[in-house]
Design a protein around this motif. Structure first.
Motif, mmCIF file in Angstrom:
data_model
loop_
_atom_site.group_PDB
_atom_site.id
_atom_site.type_symbol
_atom_site.label_atom_id
_atom_site.label_comp_id
_atom_site.label_asym_id
_atom_site.label_seq_id
_atom_site.Cartn_x
_atom_site.Cartn_y
_atom_site.Cartn_z
ATOM 1 N N ILE A 184 0.862 -1.169 0.000
ATOM 2 C CA ILE A 184 0.000 0.000 0.000
ATOM 3 C C ILE A 184 0.906 1.229 0.000
ATOM 4 C CG2 ILE A 184 -1.723 1.319 1.305
ATOM 5 C CD1 ILE A 184 -2.843 -1.350 0.449
ATOM 6 N N PHE A 185 0.584 2.204 -0.840
ATOM 7 C CA PHE A 185 1.342 3.448 -0.805
ATOM 8 C C PHE A 185 0.690 4.381 0.205
ATOM 9 C CE2 PHE A 185 3.186 7.431 -1.842
ATOM 10 C CZ PHE A 185 4.458 7.091 -2.266
ATOM 11 N N VAL A 186 1.514 5.082 0.965
ATOM 12 C CA VAL A 186 1.016 6.002 1.987
ATOM 13 C C VAL A 186 1.420 7.421 1.621
ATOM 14 C CG1 VAL A 186 1.087 6.611 4.435
ATOM 15 C CG2 VAL A 186 1.153 4.204 3.753
ATOM 16 N N ASP A 187 0.428 8.293 1.499
ATOM 17 C CA ASP A 187 0.652 9.694 1.179
ATOM 18 C C ASP A 187 1.105 10.445 2.429
ATOM 19 O OD1 ASP A 187 0.616 12.162 -0.123
ATOM 20 O OD2 ASP A 187 -1.568 12.312 -0.173
ATOM 21 N N SER A 188 1.838 11.522 2.207
ATOM 22 C CA SER A 188 2.337 12.337 3.312
ATOM 23 C C SER A 188 1.208 12.884 4.185
ATOM 24 C CB SER A 188 3.195 13.488 2.783
ATOM 25 O OG SER A 188 2.458 14.297 1.900
ATOM 26 N N CYS A 189 0.064 13.181 3.585
ATOM 27 C CA CYS A 189 -1.028 13.767 4.379
ATOM 28 C C CYS A 189 -1.517 12.818 5.468
ATOM 29 C CB CYS A 189 -2.168 14.232 3.489
ATOM 30 S SG CYS A 189 -3.031 12.927 2.612
ATOM 31 N N LEU A 190 -1.409 11.513 5.239
ATOM 32 C CA LEU A 190 -1.815 10.550 6.273
ATOM 33 C C LEU A 190 -0.841 10.589 7.447
ATOM 34 C CD1 LEU A 190 -3.767 8.205 7.073
ATOM 35 C CD2 LEU A 190 -2.027 6.691 6.168
ATOM 36 N N ILE A 191 0.439 10.659 7.150
ATOM 37 C CA ILE A 191 1.447 10.707 8.209
ATOM 38 C C ILE A 191 1.328 12.010 8.993
ATOM 39 C CG2 ILE A 191 3.935 10.774 8.656
ATOM 40 C CD1 ILE A 191 4.185 8.870 6.195
ATOM 41 N N ILE A 192 1.148 13.110 8.284
ATOM 42 C CA ILE A 192 0.987 14.408 8.949
ATOM 43 C C ILE A 192 -0.239 14.383 9.860
ATOM 44 C CG2 ILE A 192 0.459 16.852 8.584
ATOM 45 C CD1 ILE A 192 2.089 16.506 5.884
ATOM 46 N N LEU A 207 -3.379 -0.448 8.380
ATOM 47 C CA LEU A 207 -2.110 -0.648 7.684
ATOM 48 C C LEU A 207 -1.111 -1.507 8.442
ATOM 49 C CD1 LEU A 207 -1.520 2.955 6.346
ATOM 50 C CD2 LEU A 207 -1.936 0.914 4.985
ATOM 51 N N GLU A 208 -1.396 -1.842 9.668
ATOM 52 C CA GLU A 208 -0.428 -2.568 10.495
ATOM 53 C C GLU A 208 0.119 -3.834 9.829
ATOM 54 O OE1 GLU A 208 1.315 -2.052 13.392
ATOM 55 O OE2 GLU A 208 0.562 -0.029 13.055
ATOM 56 N N LYS A 209 -0.728 -4.585 9.156
ATOM 57 C CA LYS A 209 -0.305 -5.858 8.584
ATOM 58 C C LYS A 209 0.076 -5.759 7.110
ATOM 59 C CE LYS A 209 -2.939 -8.484 11.908
ATOM 60 N NZ LYS A 209 -4.075 -9.327 12.161
ATOM 61 N N GLU A 210 0.128 -4.551 6.588
ATOM 62 C CA GLU A 210 0.434 -4.354 5.170
ATOM 63 C C GLU A 210 1.867 -3.860 5.008
ATOM 64 O OE1 GLU A 210 -1.851 -5.541 3.456
ATOM 65 O OE2 GLU A 210 -3.583 -5.328 4.752
ATOM 66 N N LYS A 226 3.300 2.619 -9.978
ATOM 67 C CA LYS A 226 3.373 1.930 -11.267
ATOM 68 C C LYS A 226 4.489 0.891 -11.262
ATOM 69 C CE LYS A 226 1.464 5.556 -14.242
ATOM 70 N NZ LYS A 226 1.751 6.532 -15.313
ATOM 71 N N ASP A 227 5.660 1.289 -10.781
ATOM 72 C CA ASP A 227 6.814 0.384 -10.762
ATOM 73 C C ASP A 227 6.548 -0.872 -9.936
ATOM 74 O OD1 ASP A 227 8.196 2.223 -12.320
ATOM 75 O OD2 ASP A 227 9.668 2.739 -10.770
ATOM 76 N N LEU A 228 5.843 -0.705 -8.824
ATOM 77 C CA LEU A 228 5.622 -1.811 -7.889
ATOM 78 C C LEU A 228 4.287 -2.521 -8.088
ATOM 79 C CD1 LEU A 228 7.035 -0.088 -4.688
ATOM 80 C CD2 LEU A 228 8.145 -1.878 -6.047
ATOM 81 N N GLY A 229 3.468 -2.039 -9.005
ATOM 82 C CA GLY A 229 2.161 -2.647 -9.231
ATOM 83 C C GLY A 229 1.190 -2.403 -8.092
ATOM 84 N N ILE A 230 1.326 -1.265 -7.417
ATOM 85 C CA ILE A 230 0.437 -0.903 -6.306
ATOM 86 C C ILE A 230 -0.756 -0.142 -6.862
ATOM 87 C CG2 ILE A 230 0.226 0.452 -4.181
ATOM 88 C CD1 ILE A 230 3.241 0.041 -3.769
#
Length: 135
Positions: free
Chosen positions: A9-17, A37-40, A111-115
Motif C-alpha cells: 500500500i502506498f502512503v501519502d504524506s497527508c496521512l502521516i501528517i 495498515l499494520e499488517k500491510e 506503477k513500478d511496484l504494481g500498487i
C-alpha cells in the motif's frame, strides 16, 4: 502485488501528517487508517517523507520529526529507482502541475511496484487512472 501474505500500500504524506498533528482535520480518521495498515507492507518515497517531516517539524518541532523519520525507516519501504525524479517530472508535466512533484513520485513508485491503492485524504489522486484512494 503483495510479498508473502502482505499487500503493498502506498502512503501519502497527508496521512502521516494527520496521524501526528492532532489539530489536523483528518487526525482521527488517520488513526483508524493506520490501524488498517499494520499488517500491510507500507511504501513511501523520499519526496513524501520530506513533505511529511517539513510539516511535522513546523507543527511539532524537530525532535518529533526525528521520531517520525525513525518510525518510517523502521516500518516503511522507502522506494528509490534509477531515473526516478526524471520520470516523476514527466508525470508532473502530464498533469500540468495540478499534482505536486512529490505526488508524481508516488504515481511512479506505484506503477513500478504494481500498487493500486494509496492511503490519502487528497482527492487529486482520484484523477489518476489505475489508482484507488483509500480514506
Amino acid at each position: 502485488m503483495g510479498i508473502g501474505s502482505y499487500i503493498m500500500i502506498f502512503v501519502d504524506s497527508c496521512l502521516i501528517i494527520a496521524m501526528v498533528v492532532e489539530k489536523d482535520q483528518w487526525h482521527n480518521q488517520s488513526l483508524l487508517l493506520v490501524e488498517d495498515l499494520e499488517k500491510e507492507e507500507k511504501v513511501i518515497t523520499e519526496a513524501m517523507i520530506l513533505e511529511s517531516l517539513n510539516m511535522i517539524g513546523k507543527c511539532k518541532g524537530g525532535k518529533v520529526g526525528r521520531i517520525i523519520f525513525q518510525y518510517i525507516e523502521d516500518n516503511y519501504r522507502i522506494y528509490k529507482a534509477p531515473d526516478f525524479l526524471n520520470r516523476a517530472m514527466k508525470e508532473f508535466i502530464k498533469y500540468d502541475g495540478t499534482l505536486s512533484l512529490a505526488d508524481c513520485t508516488a504515481i511512479i513508485a506505484m506503477k513500478d511496484l504494481g500498487i493500486c491503492e494509496i492511503y490519502s485524504f487528497d482527492d487529486h489522486f482520484d484523477k489518476v487512472d489505475g489508482i484507488l484512494r483509500v480514506n
